[in-house]
Scaffold this motif. Structure first.
Motif, mmCIF file in Angstrom:
data_model
loop_
_atom_site.group_PDB
_atom_site.id
_atom_site.type_symbol
_atom_site.label_atom_id
_atom_site.label_comp_id
_atom_site.label_asym_id
_atom_site.label_seq_id
_atom_site.Cartn_x
_atom_site.Cartn_y
_atom_site.Cartn_z
ATOM 1 N N VAL A 20 -0.693 -1.012 -7.166
ATOM 2 C CA VAL A 20 -1.390 -0.046 -6.322
ATOM 3 C C VAL A 20 -1.370 1.298 -7.040
ATOM 4 O O VAL A 20 -0.311 1.777 -7.442
ATOM 5 N N SER A 80 0.859 -1.186 0.000
ATOM 6 C CA SER A 80 0.000 0.000 0.000
ATOM 7 C C SER A 80 0.896 1.237 0.000
ATOM 8 O O SER A 80 2.097 1.156 0.286
ATOM 9 N N ASP A 128 -4.522 4.548 -3.791
ATOM 10 C CA ASP A 128 -4.425 3.350 -2.959
ATOM 11 C C ASP A 128 -5.427 2.260 -3.331
ATOM 12 O O ASP A 128 -5.642 1.335 -2.569
ATOM 13 N N LYS A 149 -9.949 0.066 -1.201
ATOM 14 C CA LYS A 149 -9.698 -0.402 0.168
ATOM 15 C C LYS A 149 -10.954 -0.325 1.023
ATOM 16 O O LYS A 149 -11.084 -1.020 1.995
#
Length: 91
Positions: free
Chosen positions: A69, A4, A73, A90
């Motif tokens: 990524v 991440s 994110d 996410k």
């Protein structure tokens, strides 16, 4: 295996993961999934099944081949066998 943006999570494509630690008995194709690994504790923080054995309900997708990524994110995941690309937030 990308991390991440803040480096706290590692994303891994895998063909089989046992959350209980039990040995997986199937040969070759088990259950394709993405794992999120917490880098502080080195534990699995989440799983996403991308394909299951033919005997189970099978989502779109298949074997995750490539993961990246993006700047916001989110994950981009490319799949072998289905020529799909998923965008996974996410949240």
């Amino acid at each position: 295996m990308p991390r991440s943006l803040d480096g706290s999570t590692l994303y891994v494509a895998i063909t089989g993961h046992s959350q209980t630690g039990d040995r997986l008995e199937a040969n070759h194709f088990i259950e394709d999934q993405l794992l999120a690994i917490d880098m502080e504790t080195f534990s699995v923080s989440s799983t996403l099944i991308t394909a299951a054995p033919a005997s189970q309900s099978r989502p779109s997708g298949a074997s995750p081949m490539g993961i990246t990524v993006e700047e916001d994110d989110t994950l981009l995941v490319a799949f072998a066998g289905s020529a799909e690309v998923w965008r996974i937030s996410k949240n």
